[in-house]
Design a protein around this motif. Sequence first.
Motif, PDB file in Angstrom:
ATOM      1  N   ILE A 165       0.841  -1.203   0.000  1.00  0.00           N
ATOM      2  CA  ILE A 165       0.000   0.000   0.000  1.00  0.00           C
ATOM      3  C   ILE A 165       0.869   1.243   0.000  1.00  0.00           C
ATOM      4  O   ILE A 165       0.615   2.196  -0.746  1.00  0.00           O
ATOM      5  CB  ILE A 165      -0.969  -0.013   1.201  1.00  0.00           C
ATOM      6  CG1 ILE A 165      -2.042  -1.084   0.985  1.00  0.00           C
ATOM      7  CG2 ILE A 165      -1.601   1.364   1.412  1.00  0.00           C
ATOM      8  CD1 ILE A 165      -2.893  -1.371   2.205  1.00  0.00           C
ATOM      9  N   ALA A 166       1.908   1.266   0.818  1.00  0.00           N
ATOM     10  CA  ALA A 166       2.823   2.414   0.860  1.00  0.00           C
ATOM     11  C   ALA A 166       3.491   2.622  -0.491  1.00  0.00           C
ATOM     12  O   ALA A 166       3.630   3.758  -0.961  1.00  0.00           O
ATOM     13  CB  ALA A 166       3.865   2.217   1.963  1.00  0.00           C
ATOM     14  N   GLU A 204       0.869   4.061  -2.876  1.00  0.00           N
ATOM     15  CA  GLU A 204       0.570   5.461  -2.564  1.00  0.00           C
ATOM     16  C   GLU A 204       1.708   6.375  -2.994  1.00  0.00           C
ATOM     17  O   GLU A 204       1.469   7.481  -3.487  1.00  0.00           O
ATOM     18  CB  GLU A 204       0.274   5.617  -1.078  1.00  0.00           C
ATOM     19  CG  GLU A 204      -1.075   5.029  -0.700  1.00  0.00           C
ATOM     20  CD  GLU A 204      -1.370   5.082   0.786  1.00  0.00           C
ATOM     21  OE1 GLU A 204      -0.420   5.195   1.604  1.00  0.00           O
ATOM     22  OE2 GLU A 204      -2.563   5.001   1.140  1.00  0.00           O
ATOM     23  N   LYS A 216       1.492   6.722  -6.759  1.00  0.00           N
ATOM     24  CA  LYS A 216       0.351   7.573  -7.094  1.00  0.00           C
ATOM     25  C   LYS A 216       0.692   9.036  -6.849  1.00  0.00           C
ATOM     26  O   LYS A 216       0.383   9.903  -7.671  1.00  0.00           O
ATOM     27  CB  LYS A 216      -0.865   7.177  -6.270  1.00  0.00           C
ATOM     28  CG  LYS A 216      -2.079   8.025  -6.543  1.00  0.00           C
ATOM     29  CD  LYS A 216      -3.226   7.661  -5.640  1.00  0.00           C
ATOM     30  CE  LYS A 216      -4.364   8.658  -5.823  1.00  0.00           C
ATOM     31  NZ  LYS A 216      -5.416   8.468  -4.831  1.00  0.00           N
ATOM     32  N   ALA A 217       1.336   9.327  -5.727  1.00  0.00           N
ATOM     33  CA  ALA A 217       1.715  10.704  -5.411  1.00  0.00           C
ATOM     34  C   ALA A 217       2.686  11.250  -6.450  1.00  0.00           C
ATOM     35  O   ALA A 217       2.573  12.401  -6.882  1.00  0.00           O
ATOM     36  CB  ALA A 217       2.329  10.775  -4.015  1.00  0.00           C
TER      37      ALA A 217
END
Length: 61
Positions: free
Chosen positions: A39-40, A43, A46-47
Amino acid sequence: MFQDDELPKPRKSHEIGCDLTFLSAAELDERIAALKEEIARLEADKAAKTSSRAAAESFFR
């Protein structure tokens, strides 16, 4: 030469929706940790993509 069939298949650490009945608490903790790391990673990617897109949009305005 090697054929693709001869190469070992990578073992998935977790498949979403799989049966958890026979896993121990320690195994569940390992899977939770692996999923949190994933997940990290998602994310962060995505960022990075969001900031790149915002920079491109501001450049072309």
